[in-house]
Write a protein that holds these residues in place. Structure first.
Motif, PDB file in Angstrom:
ATOM      1  N   THR A 159      37.496  45.304  44.733  1.00 24.05           N
ATOM      2  CA  THR A 159      36.140  45.730  45.069  1.00 24.05           C
ATOM      3  C   THR A 159      35.146  45.286  44.002  1.00 24.05           C
ATOM      4  N   LEU A 160      35.508  45.466  42.736  1.00 25.55           N
ATOM      5  CA  LEU A 160      34.609  45.083  41.649  1.00 25.55           C
ATOM      6  C   LEU A 160      34.377  43.572  41.635  1.00 25.55           C
ATOM      7  N   PHE A 161      35.443  42.807  41.846  1.00 25.78           N
ATOM      8  CA  PHE A 161      35.288  41.355  41.845  1.00 25.78           C
ATOM      9  C   PHE A 161      34.439  40.901  43.031  1.00 25.78           C
ATOM     10  N   ALA A 162      34.718  41.474  44.205  1.00 28.71           N
ATOM     11  CA  ALA A 162      33.988  41.073  45.403  1.00 28.71           C
ATOM     12  C   ALA A 162      32.501  41.416  45.307  1.00 28.71           C
ATOM     13  N   SER A 163      32.168  42.478  44.568  1.00 24.99           N
ATOM     14  CA  SER A 163      30.767  42.875  44.437  1.00 24.99           C
ATOM     15  C   SER A 163      29.948  41.834  43.684  1.00 24.99           C
ATOM     16  N   LEU A 164      30.594  41.085  42.802  1.00 28.09           N
ATOM     17  CA  LEU A 164      29.890  40.047  42.041  1.00 28.09           C
ATOM     18  C   LEU A 164      30.108  38.653  42.610  1.00 28.09           C
ATOM     19  N   ASP A 165      31.112  38.513  43.462  1.00 26.13           N
ATOM     20  CA  ASP A 165      31.416  37.218  44.073  1.00 26.13           C
ATOM     21  C   ASP A 165      30.495  37.000  45.265  1.00 26.13           C
ATOM     22  N   SER A 166      29.201  36.850  44.956  1.00 27.63           N
ATOM     23  CA  SER A 166      28.177  36.785  46.006  1.00 27.63           C
ATOM     24  C   SER A 166      27.286  35.572  45.780  1.00 27.63           C
ATOM     25  N   TRP A 167      27.140  34.767  46.810  1.00 23.71           N
ATOM     26  CA  TRP A 167      26.250  33.601  46.736  1.00 23.71           C
ATOM     27  C   TRP A 167      24.804  34.028  46.508  1.00 23.71           C
ATOM     28  N   ALA A 168      24.383  35.090  47.200  1.00 25.14           N
ATOM     29  CA  ALA A 168      23.002  35.561  47.055  1.00 25.14           C
ATOM     30  C   ALA A 168      22.737  36.075  45.642  1.00 25.14           C
ATOM     31  N   LEU A 169      23.723  36.727  45.050  1.00 26.86           N
ATOM     32  CA  LEU A 169      23.543  37.305  43.719  1.00 26.86           C
ATOM     33  C   LEU A 169      23.400  36.233  42.642  1.00 26.86           C
TER      34      LEU A 169
END
Length: 427
Positions: A50-60
């Protein structure tokens, strides 16, 4: 003990920890883990994912890029040229130099995306000039602090990016929707400054003769400053690139201007620029990761749904509901930095906005503008600290002198809430 009671207890303890000064990412991490362990409704095995996926964002990815672009601009010539344009346009009015400070922040906001960067950069240049013209030193610093708020309203805005990610709202739409409110805020702050200079003792009544030739010359000199927002918004709505790609293009643009065309930034400065931008990004990244985890845990526990049901149970008008939201956001803005506040409260507040009939883009502009008032209200007041650092004036005196701007901003927040057509004009 029921899950709702556990959630209430944990959130209360989190607020206490924030008040005593614990870092926000620590508070969010401990609060999330406490809810997971005590309620048993979320799997610890999926925590890392969950923590990794929260930062693994193209928009971010747009966030660190805009931070880098703002850092380059704050060290170059673009900021000074934009201030010169502000002086040429409004310097002939009573309190014109104060208005020029605000419009300098408005123009600079179109390239930085950061409130504190806006305050610090414009404040370094304008506060000494304002003091020389007879402005009260603390009031001069408060003008830079209040004008810096435009950094999170005028596109590109880091907080709009965070709101868009947190609520699955189009970042491009938020950028365009921020243009008119940004001008409204700038105009409201200028009116407040005029009244202070006209009837108060903090400002000065200086005026300079208007020169169309000087205004055109200043406009030409500021051409590079307008290039970044034109490239960003034009590229997004022209279908050339996404907001994240626009951020990368903006970085390339400001490096081209400052390193090659005007040569205000040297290649030897790049190490320090990247280091400063990396530190800012490093502070925000864990806050974002743990806030998204916290939001997911609350969603599993149905806490947002219960709060919405309780809020809508009150038989009050739309206007009263908006007033309650404004009061709540002002209190939260006094305690939390707006980016952190967006991440913490959106899982709860966004459903309330939908229940009241707000369009997601309209609601985002309303929430961000209201939260941004916290930049000039103690005890957090990041812009107050930035203005104090560049001016040498006491934090409390700057906060006192920012009261006229505070009142103007409150009126503008209500105007934004009740005038959706002005925000969604592009649809």
């Amino acid at each position: 003990m029921e899950n709702s009671q556990i959630a209430f207890l944990v959130v209360t303890l989190m607020v206490v920890h924030l008040v005593i000064g614990l870092p926000l990412f620590v508070v969010l991490a401990v609060g999330s883990l406490s809810l997971i362990v005590l309620t048993g409704t979320y799997s610890l095995s999926s925590l890392g994912t969950t923590l990794f996926a929260s930062l693994d964002s193209w928009a971010l990815l747009a966030m660190p890029l805009f931070i880098l672009a703002g850092e380059v601009i704050s060290r170059g010539r673009i900021a000074r040229d934009l201030i010169g344009l502000g002086e040429a346009l409004v310097g002939w009015l009573r309190g014109g130099l104060g208005m020029a400070t605000i419009f300098g922040c408005f123009f600079f906001a179109g390239t930085s995306g950061s409130s504190s960067a806006d305050t610090a950069t414009i404040g370094k240049i304008m506060v000494p000039a304002l003091k020389q013209k007879g402005y009260d030193p603390s009031y001069a610093a408060s003008l830079a602090a209040s004008g810096g708020i435009l950094g999170v309203i005028v596109p590109p805005s880091l907080i709009f990016i965070i709101y868009g990610i947190a609520t699955a709202t189009s970042v491009g739409d938020l950028f365009v929707a921020g243009i008119v409110p940004g001008f409204m805020v700038a105009l409201g702050l200028c009116i407040a400054n005029y009244l202070v200079c006209r009837f108060g003792t903090w400002g000065a009544s200086e005026k300079t003769a208007f020169s169309g030739k000087a205004a055109l010359k200043a406009l030409w000199q500021a051409r590079y400053g307008f290039g970044a927002p034109l490239v960003i918004l034009g590229g997004i709505y022209g279908g050339l690139f996404t907001p994240t790609e626009a951020a990368a293009v903006a970085v390339g643009y400001v490096f081209l201007v400052e390193l090659v065309l005007v040569r205000e930034v040297r290649f030897r400065d790049l190490g320090d620029i990247f280091l400063t931008a990396s530190r800012t990004t490093g502070i925000l990244a864990p806050i974002i990761a743990f806030s998204i985890l916290f939001a997911e845990v609350l969603a599993v526990l149905r806490v947002p749904g219960m709060i919405v049901e309780g809020f809508t149970a009150f038989d009050v008008s739309f206007g009263v509901s908006v007033a309650l939201i404004v009061v709540m956001l002002l209190v939260i803005g006094c305690l939390l930095e707006p980016i952190a506040a967006i991440l913490v409260i959106m899982p709860i507040l966004f459903p309330i906005g939908q229940q009241l009939g707000f369009d997601p883009v309209h609601f985002g502009v309303f929430v961000v503008t209201t939260l941004s008032v916290g930049f000039i209200t103690p005890p957090v007041g990041i812009n107050l600290f930035a203005a104090a650092a560049v001016s040498g004036e006491p934090f409390t005196r700057i906060a006192t002198r920012a009261f006229p701007a505070f009142m103007a901003l409150i009126l503008i927040c209500f105007a934004i809430a009740f005038l959706p057509s002005m925000i969604l004009w592009f649809r």
